[in-house]
Design an enzyme around this catalytic site. Structure first.
Site, mmCIF file in Angstrom:
data_model
loop_
_atom_site.group_PDB
_atom_site.id
_atom_site.type_symbol
_atom_site.label_atom_id
_atom_site.label_comp_id
_atom_site.label_asym_id
_atom_site.label_seq_id
_atom_site.Cartn_x
_atom_site.Cartn_y
_atom_site.Cartn_z
ATOM 1 N N SER A 120 0.836 -1.195 0.000
ATOM 2 C CA SER A 120 0.000 0.000 0.000
ATOM 3 C C SER A 120 0.878 1.255 0.000
ATOM 4 C CB SER A 120 -0.988 -0.028 1.162
ATOM 5 O OG SER A 120 -2.107 0.785 0.860
ATOM 6 N N LYS A 172 -19.911 19.441 9.170
ATOM 7 C CA LYS A 172 -18.757 19.474 10.067
ATOM 8 C C LYS A 172 -18.715 18.259 10.985
ATOM 9 C CE LYS A 172 -15.049 21.430 11.551
ATOM 10 N NZ LYS A 172 -13.863 21.519 10.677
#
Length: 317
Positions: A120, A172
Site C-alpha cells: 500500500s 462538520k
C-alpha cells in the site's frame, strides 16, 4: 656522539616513519573515490506525518526522516546513489505522497529494496524510486485506499464519557464517532475515490502503464515479490546486495562501497518528535488492549494507503 648511536637514531626514525606511512597508506588506498559509494538507508514501520504513539513499536517512517537521510547522502561527496530499504505496511496518504516525491526529486539515483513487506503506502513511496527490487517472498501491492469509521458510542458509555458537540457547517460533524450519516458516508466515498485515483495515477506513471492497466492491478490485493515482478510492479528480484548493484549501475559505479545511513532511535520510533501520550490529561489508565484500541482509533478517521490492521497483527503464545 658515536657513529653507533647516530646509526641507531637513524634506524629508529626510519622505523617510526615506516609505521606511520603503513598506517596511513592503506586507509588512503581504501578511501572511496568521490561518488563511488552507495548509501543504504533502512526504514521500517508505519508511514506517518506526525510522531508515533505507543503502539508503533515497530518504528515509524516520516517525510522528515527521509528528507534528513537524503540530505545526509547528498552532502557526502562519496555517495553516488541511494538504496532505501523499506519494510512497511503503509500509512498516511499525504506522507506517502511526500516521501515518493522526495525519492523522485533526489539528484542521485534512488533504488528501493523491499523487505518483508512494502505494501500500500509502502508500495506508493516506491513509485518515486528509479528502480524497485524485492525478495520473491516480499508482501507488496495492496494498491488502494482504506478509510475506517468507528461507532464507539457504547465504548464511551462504558467509560462514562459524555460528548457535547457544537458545530458550524452542515457537514462538520458528518464523521461523528457516534456513527456516520448518509451524507457523511457519501463524502468519505468521494474522498476515497479521489485518493484511489491518485494512487492509480502514480502507479501508471512510474511503471509506464496505461490507466486501465494500472487499475486492473489496483484491487487492494497483495502480491508476493515474485508475482509483483511478473506483473511489472517490481523491476528485479533480490535483496539489499542486488539493490546496491542496481543503484551502482544507474550511477555508473564499478566497485561500490556501502555506507549505511541509519535513522537514530528517536527518529525511528518517535518520528523525530515527542511521544504522543494517549489520555495523558484525562485521568484514565489504559491497559495494553486499551492502548492498541486508542492507537487504532487515532489513525482510523483519516484515509490511509495501508494494508488492513489484520495483516499487521502478531500472534504470541
Amino acid at each position: 656522539m658515536s657513529g653507533r648511536t647516530i646509526t641507531g637514531i637513524v634506524i629508529l626514525v626510519v622505523v617510526v616513519v615506516s609505521a606511520v606511512v603503513a598506517a596511513i597508506l592503506p586507509a588512503t588506498l581504501d578511501a572511496p573515490e568521490p561518488g563511488e559509494s552507495v548509501a543504504v538507508v533502512p526504514l521500517a514501520g508505519q508511514i506517518r506525518e506526525a510522531p508515533a504513539g505507543f503502539a508503533a513499536a515497530g518504528g515509524i517512517i516520516t517525510p522528515a526522516i527521509v528528507r534528513e537521510r537524503l540530505a545526509e547522502a547528498a552532502a557526502d561527496p562519496n555517495v553516488g546513489a541511494v538504496v532505501m530499504r523499506i519494510d512497511s505496511p503503509g500509512g498516511s496518504v499525504a506522507a506517502s505522497q511526500e516521501i515518493a516525491a522526495l525519492f523522485d526529486e533526489h539528484a542521485d539515483p534512488v533504488v528501493v529494496s523491499m523487505g518483508d513487506q512494502a505494501a500500500s503506502g509502502g508500495y506508493y513511496i516506491a513509485t518515486g524510486a528509479d528502480q524497485i527490487v524485492a525478495h520473491p517472498g516480499t508482501i507488496t501491492g495492496s494498491i488502494g485506499v482504506i478509510f475506517q469509521l468507528f461507532d464507539v458510542s457504547e465504548l464511551l458509555d462504558n467509560w462514562g464519557v459524555e460528548i457535547e458537540t457544537i458545530t458550524q457547517g452542515e457537514l462538520k460533524d458528518a464523521l461523528s464517532i457516534e456513527g456516520v450519516d448518509e451524507e457523511g458516508r457519501q463524502m468519505v466515498e468521494g474522498l476515497t475515490e479521489d485518493f484511489y485515483d491518485q494512487f492509480v495515477a502514480a502507479v501508471a506513471d512510474s511503471r509506464d502503464l496505461s490507466k486501465d492497466e494500472a487499475t486492473e492491478l489496483a484491487t487492494g490485493a497483495i502480491f508476493s515479490g515474485a508475482e509483483a515482478a511478473e506483473l511489472g510492479l517490481v523491476d528485479e528480484l533480490g535483496g539489499v546486495n542486488e539493490a546496491v548493484d542496481v543503484a551502482a549501475g544507474l550511477a555508473g559505479i564499478d566497485d561500490p562501497q556501502v555506507i549505511e545511513l541509519r535513522p537514530g532511535f528517536f527518529d525511528q520510533f518517535l518520528g523525530g518528535g515527542q511521544i504522543a501520550l494517549p489520555f495523558s490529561r484525562t485521568g484514565y489508565e489504559l491497559d495494553a488492549e486499551g492502548l492498541l484500541l486508542w492507537e487504532a482509533l487515532r489513525g482510523a478517521r483519516t484515509p490511509q494507503y495501508r494494508v488492513p490492521l489484520g495483516i499487521e497483527a502478531e500472534v504470541s503464545s
